[in-house]
Design an enzyme around this catalytic site. Structure first.
Site, PDB file in Angstrom:
ATOM      1  N   HIS A 124       0.863  -1.179   0.000  1.00 24.85           N
ATOM      2  CA  HIS A 124       0.000   0.000   0.000  1.00 24.85           C
ATOM      3  C   HIS A 124       0.907   1.239   0.000  1.00 24.85           C
ATOM      4  O   HIS A 124       2.010   1.216   0.532  1.00 24.85           O
ATOM      5  CB  HIS A 124      -0.857  -0.048   1.266  1.00 24.85           C
ATOM      6  CG  HIS A 124      -1.903   1.005   1.373  1.00 24.85           C
ATOM      7  ND1 HIS A 124      -1.607   2.297   1.761  1.00 24.85           N
ATOM      8  CD2 HIS A 124      -3.230   0.977   1.151  1.00 24.85           C
ATOM      9  CE1 HIS A 124      -2.727   3.006   1.778  1.00 24.85           C
ATOM     10  NE2 HIS A 124      -3.711   2.241   1.416  1.00 24.85           N
ATOM     11  N   ASP A 201       2.479  -4.409   7.952  1.00 22.85           N
ATOM     12  CA  ASP A 201       1.294  -3.562   7.818  1.00 22.85           C
ATOM     13  C   ASP A 201       0.081  -4.473   7.969  1.00 22.85           C
ATOM     14  O   ASP A 201      -0.235  -5.247   7.061  1.00 22.85           O
ATOM     15  CB  ASP A 201       1.332  -2.896   6.435  1.00 22.85           C
ATOM     16  CG  ASP A 201       0.034  -2.176   6.095  1.00 22.85           C
ATOM     17  OD1 ASP A 201       0.058  -1.342   5.181  1.00 22.85           O
ATOM     18  OD2 ASP A 201      -1.004  -2.448   6.731  1.00 22.85           O
ATOM     19  N   GLN A 204      -5.275  -4.745   7.115  1.00 18.68           N
ATOM     20  CA  GLN A 204      -6.318  -5.652   6.626  1.00 18.68           C
ATOM     21  C   GLN A 204      -6.241  -7.014   7.307  1.00 18.68           C
ATOM     22  O   GLN A 204      -6.774  -8.000   6.805  1.00 18.68           O
ATOM     23  CB  GLN A 204      -6.174  -5.841   5.095  1.00 18.68           C
ATOM     24  CG  GLN A 204      -6.324  -4.565   4.300  1.00 18.68           C
ATOM     25  CD  GLN A 204      -7.738  -3.986   4.314  1.00 18.68           C
ATOM     26  OE1 GLN A 204      -8.701  -4.659   4.692  1.00 18.68           O
ATOM     27  NE2 GLN A 204      -7.887  -2.742   3.938  1.00 18.68           N
ATOM     28  N   LYS A 227     -10.911   0.448  10.577  1.00 23.38           N
ATOM     29  CA  LYS A 227     -11.094  -0.762   9.770  1.00 23.38           C
ATOM     30  C   LYS A 227     -11.505  -1.948  10.627  1.00 23.38           C
ATOM     31  O   LYS A 227     -11.682  -3.051  10.118  1.00 23.38           O
ATOM     32  CB  LYS A 227      -9.809  -1.084   9.011  1.00 23.38           C
ATOM     33  CG  LYS A 227      -9.425  -0.028   7.980  1.00 23.38           C
ATOM     34  CD  LYS A 227      -8.220  -0.474   7.194  1.00 23.38           C
ATOM     35  CE  LYS A 227      -7.670   0.622   6.343  1.00 23.38           C
ATOM     36  NZ  LYS A 227      -8.502   0.967   5.193  1.00 23.38           N
ATOM     37  N   CYS A 367      -4.822   2.574  -3.528  1.00 19.93           N
ATOM     38  CA  CYS A 367      -3.494   3.000  -3.038  1.00 19.93           C
ATOM     39  C   CYS A 367      -2.415   1.941  -3.294  1.00 19.93           C
ATOM     40  O   CYS A 367      -1.518   1.732  -2.474  1.00 19.93           O
ATOM     41  CB  CYS A 367      -3.540   3.338  -1.553  1.00 19.93           C
ATOM     42  SG  CYS A 367      -4.735   4.582  -1.138  1.00 19.93           S
TER      43      CYS A 367
HETATM   44  C1  LIG Z   1      -3.069  -2.495   3.620  1.00 19.79           C
HETATM   45  C2  LIG Z   1      -3.327  -1.072   4.010  1.00 19.79           C
HETATM   46  N1  LIG Z   1      -2.319  -0.358   4.577  1.00 19.79           N
HETATM   47  C3  LIG Z   1      -2.519   0.921   4.968  1.00 19.79           C
HETATM   48  C4  LIG Z   1      -3.739   1.540   4.803  1.00 19.79           C
HETATM   49  C5  LIG Z   1      -3.894   2.969   5.259  1.00 19.79           C
HETATM   50  O1  LIG Z   1      -4.785   2.985   6.339  1.00 19.79           O
HETATM   51  P1  LIG Z   1      -5.227   4.421   6.909  1.00 19.79           P
HETATM   52  O2  LIG Z   1      -5.905   5.102   5.765  1.00 19.79           O
HETATM   53  O3  LIG Z   1      -6.151   4.122   8.056  1.00 19.79           O
HETATM   54  O4  LIG Z   1      -3.944   5.099   7.320  1.00 19.79           O
HETATM   55  C6  LIG Z   1      -4.810   0.834   4.222  1.00 19.79           C
HETATM   56  C7  LIG Z   1      -6.151   1.511   4.024  1.00 19.79           C
HETATM   57  N2  LIG Z   1      -6.933   0.932   3.008  1.00 19.79           N
HETATM   58  C8  LIG Z   1      -7.350   1.752   1.920  1.00 19.79           C
HETATM   59  C9  LIG Z   1      -8.171   2.934   2.323  1.00 19.79           C
HETATM   60  O5  LIG Z   1      -9.301   2.894   1.416  1.00 19.79           O
HETATM   61  N3  LIG Z   1      -9.284   1.740   0.665  1.00 19.79           N
HETATM   62  C10 LIG Z   1      -8.220   0.981   0.986  1.00 19.79           C
HETATM   63  O6  LIG Z   1      -8.013  -0.149   0.624  1.00 19.79           O
HETATM   64  C11 LIG Z   1      -4.607  -0.492   3.823  1.00 19.79           C
HETATM   65  O7  LIG Z   1      -5.600  -1.218   3.268  1.00 19.79           O
END
Ligand SMILES: Cc1ncc(COP(=O)(O)O)c(CN[C@@H]2CONC2=O)c1O
Length: 409
Positions: A124, A201, A204, A227, A367
């Site tokens: 991400h 990380d 998820q 989440k 992302c």
């Molecule tokens: C694997 C992963 N890492 C980091 C983040 C960042 O999290 P924060 O936004 O809370 O800092 C997300 C958010 N997931 C994104 C946000 O919207 N859709 C997604 O898949 C994520 O799915």
């Protein structure tokens, strides 16, 4: 525990009663953010109604109550992920800030020319862009573990890329685009075999499955409250105590100090050294409530429920030859999400048409733009599931996709 009592769980989430023009909301964007149960909403309301005060033990009753609740929330989160205690639990704003905290407070000082930060191709942007920038500033290199055609990390390549130049490995526990569950304990072992640190990380993963950071042996582990049925504005950085002790602060200011003179400052004990200024007090307290809520359902049961829904979605999508899905093949365990594309309709168009059917999915690059470049697609549509979703909702999704198909036929 057994299967989830979804109908009963749904009663905890008022937003699921929303209707748009008489059509019931079908919320399938949980990888972006999950909905919030009444108990968590009430935890926030109760704080502001009954014991709102600034923390760090002001000398009055309200502050004592707020301080204890906020501090004990750290203990609850530590227990939820198998950490030793509050000293290893830093409350941040979100996963992104947790990643930046380590990149700045450890990376800027420890990385230099000749060092390599190893990432994965599915990372991400919260980690990929962060480490890319810190590597650029410190003269370190970045390398990527390959993702194979089934959406799995190529572990032979991992063994090749992680070597004695590696200073840090930063990898996803579960991919927010592919649904792939990575072998994080093996990845951490590989990093440690080469005296590198490992940042996982878990954005998820912590909301969706049992996570034991000590079993994984991660040096750092990050996730977000929003989440995992918690509020926005609160995230967590887990770090091994000896590492957090060795690191300088990320942000400076009040509360993170022990003693300040005109000449110098000394830092507060863990985890407060990393929590400068007034924290997200209500959100931290509500996050502890979210941990209780999820534990009562059972993280193992949640993981099974999400995988079952993902497998059902793959099964329904496989009925059509114009839907391409991404990530591990059907039948192989995955996180509760399926990214897909409908041949004749761009993901953004599909998402907006599904919205006309009150079906909420996400479309875009999630992302993970480098991964989408590698997949050869500009965007994907993504359906992601949580404790309150049902097979019937996936049937509604499939019917709405079919209508979209007719629209563009
Ligand atoms: C694997 C992963 N890492 C980091 C983040 C960042 O999290 P924060 O936004 O809370 O800092 C997300 C958010 N997931 C994104 C946000 O919207 N859709 C997604 O898949 C994520 O799915």
């Amino acid at each position: 525990s057994g299967a989830l009592d979804v109908e009963r769980i749904r009663e905890d989430f008022p937003v699921l009663d929303r209707e748009f023009d008489g059509t019931q909301l079908v919320y399938l964007d949980n990888a972006a953010t999950t909905q919030t149960p009444n108990r968590v909403i009430d935890a926030i309301g109760d704080y502001y109604r009954e014991y709102n005060a600034n923390v760090h033990r002001g000398l009055h009753q309200l502050s004592q109550e707020a301080s204890i609740a906020y501090e004990e929330a750290h203990d609850r989160v530590a227990e939820f992920i198998g950490a030793a205690g509050r000293e290893e639990i830093v409350f941040t704003k979100n996963t992104t800030e947790s990643e930046n905290l380590v990149a700045y407070a450890w990376g800027l000082r420890e990385l230099g020319p000749g060092d390599t930060v190893v990432l994965t191709e599915m990372e991400h942007h919260a980690s990929l862009v962060t480490w890319q920038q810190i590597a650029e500033r410190t003269g370190a290199d970045v390398a990527y573990i390959r993702v194979d055609q089934d959406g799995y990390l190529d572990m032979d390549h991992a063994r090749e890329v992680i070597d004695d130049d590696t200073a840090m490995l930063s990898a996803l526990h579960v991919s927010n685009t592919l649904g792939t569950i990575n072998p994080v304990a093996d990845l951490v072992d590989l990093a440690h075999d080469h005296d590198a640190l490992a940042f996982i990380d878990g954005a998820q993963a912590v909301p969706n499955r049992p996570v034991d950071v000590e079993a994984i042996d991660a040096d750092f582990y990050a996730f977000s409250g929003h989440k995992m049925a918690g509020p926005t504005g609160i995230g967590v950085l887990y770090g091994k105590q000896h590492l957090l002790e060795s690191m300088g602060p990320f942000l400076y200011g009040g509360d993170m100090i022990e003693k300040v003179t005109f000449e110098e400052s000394r830092w507060n004990e863990l985890p407060w050294k990393f929590e400068a200024g007034t924290p997200s007090i209500a959100q931290g307290i509500a996050l502890a409530e979210a941990c209780d809520y999820l534990d009562e359902i059972g993280m193992g049961a949640i993981a099974r429920h999400e995988n079952e829904l993902a497998q059902y979605a793959l099964e329904r999508f496989a009925e059509f030859d114009d839907i391409e899905t991404f990530g591990p093949p059907a039948g192989e365990e995955r996180g509760g999400l399926v990214s897909f594309n409908l041949d004749s309709v761009h993901a953004h168009d599909l998402s907006s048409i599904l919205n006309d059917y009150a079906v909420a999915i996400r479309a875009g690059d999630h992302c993970t733009q480098p991964l989408h470049d590698k997949l050869g697609v500009a965007a994907t549509a993504r359906a992601s599931f949580y404790v309150y979703n049902t097979r019937e909702e996936i049937d509604v999704l499939v019917e709405a996709i079919d209508d979209a198909r007719q629209l563009f036929a």
